[in-house]
Design a protein around this motif. Structure first.
Motif, mmCIF file in Angstrom:
data_model
loop_
_atom_site.group_PDB
_atom_site.id
_atom_site.type_symbol
_atom_site.label_atom_id
_atom_site.label_comp_id
_atom_site.label_asym_id
_atom_site.label_seq_id
_atom_site.Cartn_x
_atom_site.Cartn_y
_atom_site.Cartn_z
ATOM 1 N N ASN A 1 47.679 16.197 48.843
ATOM 2 C CA ASN A 1 48.156 15.054 48.053
ATOM 3 C C ASN A 1 49.457 14.468 48.580
ATOM 4 N N ALA A 2 50.117 15.133 49.546
ATOM 5 C CA ALA A 2 51.333 14.563 50.141
ATOM 6 C C ALA A 2 50.989 13.560 51.237
ATOM 7 N N TRP B 1 60.652 17.457 48.446
ATOM 8 C CA TRP B 1 60.468 17.096 49.866
ATOM 9 C C TRP B 1 60.120 18.317 50.710
ATOM 10 N N LEU B 2 60.897 19.400 50.563
ATOM 11 C CA LEU B 2 60.735 20.553 51.443
ATOM 12 C C LEU B 2 59.392 21.249 51.252
ATOM 13 N N ASN B 3 59.001 21.454 49.992
ATOM 14 C CA ASN B 3 57.830 22.280 49.710
ATOM 15 C C ASN B 3 56.536 21.498 49.555
ATOM 16 N N ARG C 1 66.101 19.343 42.822
ATOM 17 C CA ARG C 1 64.682 19.088 42.532
ATOM 18 C C ARG C 1 64.068 18.140 43.551
ATOM 19 N N VAL C 2 64.773 17.077 43.894
ATOM 20 C CA VAL C 2 64.270 16.132 44.899
ATOM 21 C C VAL C 2 64.150 16.818 46.254
ATOM 22 N N HIS D 1 55.780 15.342 39.887
ATOM 23 C CA HIS D 1 56.921 15.725 40.708
ATOM 24 C C HIS D 1 57.957 14.602 40.805
ATOM 25 N N TYR D 2 57.522 13.360 40.594
ATOM 26 C CA TYR D 2 58.431 12.227 40.734
ATOM 27 C C TYR D 2 58.962 11.734 39.389
ATOM 28 N N GLN D 3 58.378 12.160 38.303
ATOM 29 C CA GLN D 3 58.835 11.727 36.993
ATOM 30 C C GLN D 3 60.167 12.384 36.634
ATOM 31 N N THR D 4 60.876 11.777 35.700
ATOM 32 C CA THR D 4 62.101 12.412 35.224
ATOM 33 C C THR D 4 61.743 13.643 34.394
ATOM 34 N N GLN D 5 62.635 14.604 34.363
ATOM 35 C CA GLN D 5 62.398 15.794 33.554
ATOM 36 C C GLN D 5 62.422 15.449 32.061
#
Length: 211
Positions: free
Chosen positions: A59-60, A49-51, A44-45, A103-107
């Motif tokens: 927003n990146a 990063w890649l996409n 997921r991390v 995207h940065y929060q825990t699932q």
């Protein structure tokens, strides 16, 4: 590609738009299947990063600004953007898990599996097999869902971008997800080395050509 992020593009009502008595049934009845899918935090991390970051999606830009790096306008080579090891060491190590960016929060925080009393949690790595359980439930109710078309393929193998130090950072940051959803923190070092030999950073040239 951003179509799926707009709520108005789906026919499904949000839970809050359903009458309260029906909400209780949906959240508590054994006749309802409450399911979600999760992903290996390492994968997921890497996908984040890649996409999002590497190709600098909208927003990146804030990631580059935070690090005092110029926002890439065009990619000719991997070094024109932020590489994965720097992203993990400089962003993931210091990430705010309460960030508004999902995207940065825990699932675990995103899904609230206890509150929603989830019946089933599938894994993206076993999507076809796990989604078959969802299709079987729908079939019992007289409906039908199509077979998934693909298992979320990627041009790169995420294992080719990690070393033990980067894995430790991700494992510590997303420890709750590893524990809650049964993902193994340990990955054999020979597996990582083999993935690096096959692709790793070299495969980013293919990604740049793709875009």
């Amino acid at each position: 590609e951003m179509f799926i992020h707009s709520r108005r593009n789906t026919v499904m009502l949000p839970l809050t738009a359903i009458p309260p008595d029906e909400q209780i049934e949906i959240l508590q009845s054994d006749e309802w299947l409450r399911f979600a899918f999760v992903r290996n935090p390492y994968s997921r991390v890497f996908s984040l990063w890649l996409n999002k970051v590497f190709v600098c999606e909208p927003n990146a830009e804030q990631v580059f600004q935070l690090l005092g790096k110029p926002v890439p306008e065009r990619l000719h080579r991997p070094e024109d953007s932020l590489l994965f090891d720097a992203f993990v060491r400089d962003i993931i190590r210091r990430v705010d898990l309460m960030s508004r960016d999902q995207h940065y929060q825990t699932q675990e925080r995103l899904l609230h599996p206890d509150f929603f009393n989830l019946t089933f949690v599938g894994k993206l790595e076993n999507f076809s097999k796990d989604f078959a359980k969802v299709r079987a439930h729908v079939r019992k109710q007289g409906g039908e869902l199509p077979e998934p078309e693909r298992d979320n393929p990627s041009l790169e193998d995420w294992r080719g971008f990690y070393d033990s130090a980067l894995m430790q950072i991700v494992a510590e940051t997303y420890a709750d997800d590893f524990r809650r959803f049964g993902y193994d923190i340990k990955v054999d070092g020979r597996t990582l080395a083999g993935a690096r030999r096959k692709g790793g950073v070299k495969s980013l040239a293919e990604r740049i050509d793709f875009y």
